[in-house]
Write a protein that holds these residues in place. Structure first.
Motif, PDB file in Angstrom:
ATOM      1  N   ILE A  69      34.743  33.585  41.573  1.00 54.44           N
ATOM      2  CA  ILE A  69      36.197  34.097  41.644  1.00 54.44           C
ATOM      3  C   ILE A  69      36.933  33.085  40.841  1.00 54.44           C
ATOM      4  O   ILE A  69      37.132  31.749  41.155  1.00 54.44           O
ATOM      5  CB  ILE A  69      36.613  34.072  43.121  1.00 54.44           C
ATOM      6  CG1 ILE A  69      35.823  35.087  43.978  1.00 54.44           C
ATOM      7  CG2 ILE A  69      38.096  34.226  43.288  1.00 54.44           C
ATOM      8  CD1 ILE A  69      36.261  36.458  43.464  1.00 54.44           C
ATOM      9  N   GLN A  70      38.081  33.485  40.018  1.00 52.39           N
ATOM     10  CA  GLN A  70      38.893  32.757  39.386  1.00 52.39           C
ATOM     11  C   GLN A  70      40.239  32.966  39.887  1.00 52.39           C
ATOM     12  O   GLN A  70      40.663  33.995  39.975  1.00 52.39           O
ATOM     13  CB  GLN A  70      38.840  32.957  37.911  1.00 52.39           C
ATOM     14  CG  GLN A  70      39.491  31.904  37.041  1.00 52.39           C
ATOM     15  CD  GLN A  70      39.161  31.866  35.560  1.00 52.39           C
ATOM     16  OE1 GLN A  70      38.461  32.759  35.195  1.00 52.39           O
ATOM     17  NE2 GLN A  70      39.793  31.441  34.839  1.00 52.39           N
ATOM     18  N   GLU A 108      44.833  45.418  41.889  1.00 56.57           N
ATOM     19  CA  GLU A 108      45.404  45.676  40.186  1.00 56.57           C
ATOM     20  C   GLU A 108      44.170  46.380  39.879  1.00 56.57           C
ATOM     21  O   GLU A 108      44.263  47.273  39.069  1.00 56.57           O
ATOM     22  CB  GLU A 108      45.722  44.590  39.623  1.00 56.57           C
ATOM     23  CG  GLU A 108      47.250  43.821  40.293  1.00 56.57           C
ATOM     24  CD  GLU A 108      47.514  42.935  39.294  1.00 56.57           C
ATOM     25  OE1 GLU A 108      48.787  42.530  39.394  1.00 56.57           O
ATOM     26  OE2 GLU A 108      46.760  41.897  38.702  1.00 56.57           O
ATOM     27  N   LYS A 109      42.991  45.750  39.823  1.00 56.13           N
ATOM     28  CA  LYS A 109      41.664  46.373  39.299  1.00 56.13           C
ATOM     29  C   LYS A 109      40.804  46.454  40.557  1.00 56.13           C
ATOM     30  O   LYS A 109      40.437  45.308  41.083  1.00 56.13           O
ATOM     31  CB  LYS A 109      41.082  45.577  38.299  1.00 56.13           C
ATOM     32  CG  LYS A 109      42.203  45.663  36.926  1.00 56.13           C
ATOM     33  CD  LYS A 109      41.542  44.766  35.762  1.00 56.13           C
ATOM     34  CE  LYS A 109      42.344  45.074  34.554  1.00 56.13           C
ATOM     35  NZ  LYS A 109      41.919  44.194  33.608  1.00 56.13           N
ATOM     36  N   PHE A 110      39.997  47.523  40.554  1.00 63.61           N
ATOM     37  CA  PHE A 110      39.263  47.604  41.826  1.00 63.61           C
ATOM     38  C   PHE A 110      37.918  48.563  41.689  1.00 63.61           C
ATOM     39  O   PHE A 110      38.363  49.696  41.578  1.00 63.61           O
ATOM     40  CB  PHE A 110      39.858  47.664  43.097  1.00 63.61           C
ATOM     41  CG  PHE A 110      39.224  47.786  44.298  1.00 63.61           C
ATOM     42  CD1 PHE A 110      38.431  46.482  44.572  1.00 63.61           C
ATOM     43  CD2 PHE A 110      38.877  48.762  45.142  1.00 63.61           C
ATOM     44  CE1 PHE A 110      37.741  46.610  45.972  1.00 63.61           C
ATOM     45  CE2 PHE A 110      38.173  48.739  46.274  1.00 63.61           C
ATOM     46  CZ  PHE A 110      37.769  47.554  46.593  1.00 63.61           C
ATOM     47  N   LEU A 111      36.699  48.068  41.340  1.00 64.51           N
ATOM     48  CA  LEU A 111      35.741  49.009  41.366  1.00 64.51           C
ATOM     49  C   LEU A 111      34.565  48.751  42.147  1.00 64.51           C
ATOM     50  O   LEU A 111      33.451  49.329  42.125  1.00 64.51           O
ATOM     51  CB  LEU A 111      35.157  49.045  39.817  1.00 64.51           C
ATOM     52  CG  LEU A 111      36.103  49.847  38.759  1.00 64.51           C
ATOM     53  CD1 LEU A 111      35.664  49.450  37.402  1.00 64.51           C
ATOM     54  CD2 LEU A 111      36.301  51.154  39.079  1.00 64.51           C
ATOM     55  N   ASN A 169      41.718  52.879  46.424  1.00 64.11           N
ATOM     56  CA  ASN A 169      41.715  53.072  44.914  1.00 64.11           C
ATOM     57  C   ASN A 169      42.375  52.056  44.123  1.00 64.11           C
ATOM     58  O   ASN A 169      43.222  51.472  44.756  1.00 64.11           O
ATOM     59  CB  ASN A 169      42.302  54.382  44.615  1.00 64.11           C
ATOM     60  CG  ASN A 169      41.615  55.681  45.491  1.00 64.11           C
ATOM     61  OD1 ASN A 169      40.479  55.356  45.316  1.00 64.11           O
ATOM     62  ND2 ASN A 169      42.482  56.691  45.661  1.00 64.11           N
ATOM     63  N   GLU A 170      42.033  52.027  43.129  1.00 62.68           N
ATOM     64  CA  GLU A 170      42.680  50.957  42.185  1.00 62.68           C
ATOM     65  C   GLU A 170      44.315  51.289  42.294  1.00 62.68           C
ATOM     66  O   GLU A 170      44.732  52.313  42.043  1.00 62.68           O
ATOM     67  CB  GLU A 170      42.018  51.008  40.405  1.00 62.68           C
ATOM     68  CG  GLU A 170      42.732  50.005  39.675  1.00 62.68           C
ATOM     69  CD  GLU A 170      41.774  49.972  38.470  1.00 62.68           C
ATOM     70  OE1 GLU A 170      40.530  49.568  38.378  1.00 62.68           O
ATOM     71  OE2 GLU A 170      42.219  50.366  37.228  1.00 62.68           O
ATOM     72  N   TYR A 218      32.625  42.853  38.368  1.00 58.48           N
ATOM     73  CA  TYR A 218      33.229  42.130  37.684  1.00 58.48           C
ATOM     74  C   TYR A 218      34.569  42.538  36.980  1.00 58.48           C
ATOM     75  O   TYR A 218      34.838  43.813  36.800  1.00 58.48           O
ATOM     76  CB  TYR A 218      32.435  41.840  36.242  1.00 58.48           C
ATOM     77  CG  TYR A 218      33.056  41.164  35.023  1.00 58.48           C
ATOM     78  CD1 TYR A 218      32.948  40.028  34.981  1.00 58.48           C
ATOM     79  CD2 TYR A 218      33.684  41.998  34.059  1.00 58.48           C
ATOM     80  CE1 TYR A 218      33.475  39.151  33.991  1.00 58.48           C
ATOM     81  CE2 TYR A 218      34.398  41.158  33.057  1.00 58.48           C
ATOM     82  CZ  TYR A 218      34.282  39.972  33.188  1.00 58.48           C
ATOM     83  OH  TYR A 218      34.915  39.383  32.061  1.00 58.48           O
ATOM     84  N   GLY A 219      35.814  42.024  37.219  1.00 65.39           N
ATOM     85  CA  GLY A 219      37.018  42.181  36.698  1.00 65.39           C
ATOM     86  C   GLY A 219      37.848  42.601  37.810  1.00 65.39           C
ATOM     87  O   GLY A 219      39.066  42.836  37.711  1.00 65.39           O
ATOM     88  N   ASP A 220      37.258  43.034  38.857  1.00 63.34           N
ATOM     89  CA  ASP A 220      38.152  43.201  40.258  1.00 63.34           C
ATOM     90  C   ASP A 220      39.242  42.120  40.450  1.00 63.34           C
ATOM     91  O   ASP A 220      38.913  41.001  40.370  1.00 63.34           O
ATOM     92  CB  ASP A 220      37.454  43.443  41.381  1.00 63.34           C
ATOM     93  CG  ASP A 220      36.420  44.741  41.591  1.00 63.34           C
ATOM     94  OD1 ASP A 220      36.843  45.575  40.560  1.00 63.34           O
ATOM     95  OD2 ASP A 220      36.046  44.967  42.409  1.00 63.34           O
ATOM     96  N   ARG A 221      40.506  42.684  40.420  1.00 66.36           N
ATOM     97  CA  ARG A 221      41.579  41.574  40.713  1.00 66.36           C
ATOM     98  C   ARG A 221      42.548  42.026  41.884  1.00 66.36           C
ATOM     99  O   ARG A 221      43.092  43.293  41.656  1.00 66.36           O
ATOM    100  CB  ARG A 221      42.514  41.811  39.464  1.00 66.36           C
ATOM    101  CG  ARG A 221      43.376  40.875  39.074  1.00 66.36           C
ATOM    102  CD  ARG A 221      44.035  41.008  37.625  1.00 66.36           C
ATOM    103  NE  ARG A 221      44.978  40.314  37.188  1.00 66.36           N
ATOM    104  CZ  ARG A 221      44.727  39.163  36.421  1.00 66.36           C
ATOM    105  NH1 ARG A 221      43.586  38.870  36.210  1.00 66.36           N
ATOM    106  NH2 ARG A 221      46.198  38.341  36.366  1.00 66.36           N
TER     107      ARG A 221
END
Length: 225
Positions: A69-70, A108-111, A169-170, A218-221
Motif C-alpha cells: 500500500i502506498q 476512486e479505483k476499485f477492482l 462499484n468504482e 493493483y491500482g485500487d485507490r
C-alpha cells in the motif's frame, strides 16, 4: 408631590437621557449596527466550525500499512501497488472509544475481488475483524457465482455475526458509522442508497477500535473525504 411632578417632567422631557436612549434604539443607524454585529458573530462562528473540521480532517489519515500500500496526499489517499490477489491492509489513524463517529471513503479505483472494510481492536494486533467483505460487482458475473456469494454471506453473517458481503462499484462513496455508545457499526453506500448494520459484543470485542481496510488488486485507490 411637587418633587414627583418634577421627576416626571424630567423623565418625559425630550432632552432626558431615557428619551435620548429610546430615540437611539429606534434609529436606523443603531439598528443596522446591531444587525451587522449579529451577522459578524454568526459568520465568525461558522468560520470557526469550518476551521475545526478542517483541522480534524488534516489529522485524520491512513496509517498502519501492512503489505503493498502506498500513501499519497499527506496520508489521505491509499493505493494498492502490488501484485493482483496480494492482499494488503491499512487503517485510519483515529481511535474510537466513547462516541459516534462518521467517516466517508471514496473508492476512486476499485477492482478487488476480495477486499474488506470494518473495524479492528486498536490495542490487539491479533484481533479478529468485524465489518464487510467488499466486492466490485460486475454485470458479467454469472448467476451461479452470485448465488454462491450470497450463500457465503448468509453462512458467515449468521454464524459469526462478524461480517457480510457488500457490492461496491468504482466511484462509490461509502460512509462508515462507528457507534461506540450502542455497540454497532453501519455501512452506508451513497451510490446505491443501501445501509448495512452489524452489532458488536463489547465483552468479546473491546474498545477502542480502529477502521481497517484491505485491498487485493493493483491500482485500487481509496480517498478519505
Amino acid at each position: 408631590m411637587k418633587q414627583l411632578k418634577k421627576i416626571k417632567i424630567q423623565l418625559t422631557s425630550p432632552n432626558s437621557s431615557i428619551n435620548k436612549f429610546d430615540h437611539l434604539l429606534k434609529s436606523k443607524g443603531f439598528q443596522m449596527y446591531i444587525l451587522t454585529l449579529i451577522l459578524s458573530v454568526l459568520i465568525g462562528y461558522c468560520i470557526s466550525l469550518i476551521l475545526i473540521r478542517n483541522k480534524s480532517f488534516s489529522h485524520t489519515k491512513f496509517s498502519n500499512i501492512n503489505g503493498s500500500i502506498q500513501l499519497f496526499e499527506n496520508g489521505h489517499v491509499a493505493e494498492h501497488n502490488g501484485q493482483d490477489s496480494l492482499t494488503s491492509s491499512f487503517r485510519i489513524n483515529q481511535i474510537y472509544s466513547n462516541d459516534i463517529y462518521h467517516v466517508q471513503l471514496l473508492f476512486e479505483k476499485f477492482l478487488s475481488s476480495k477486499a474488506f472494510i470494518g473495524i479492528i481492536q486498536s490495542k490487539n494486533e491479533q484481533s479478529k475483524l468485524h465489518g464487510w467483505s467488499i466486492h466490485n460487482h460486475r454485470p458479467e458475473e454469472d448467476s451461479i457465482f452470485q448465488l454462491l456469494r450470497k450463500f457465503y454471506s448468509f453462512l458467515f453473517s449468521s454464524q459469526l455475526k462478524s461480517y457480510e458481503i457488500q457490492d461496491i462499484n468504482e466511484g462509490a462513496t461509502i460512509e462508515i458509522v462507528i457507534d461506540c455508545i450502542n455497540s454497532k457499526i453501519l455501512l452506508k453506500n451513497t451510490q446505491t442508497n443501501t445501509l448495512s448494520q452489524l452489532n458488536i459484543d463489547q465483552e468479546e470485542f473491546r474498545l477502542p477500535w480502529q477502521i481497517y481496510i484491505s485491498l487485493n488488486h493493483y491500482g485500487d485507490r481509496v480517498r478519505l473525504q
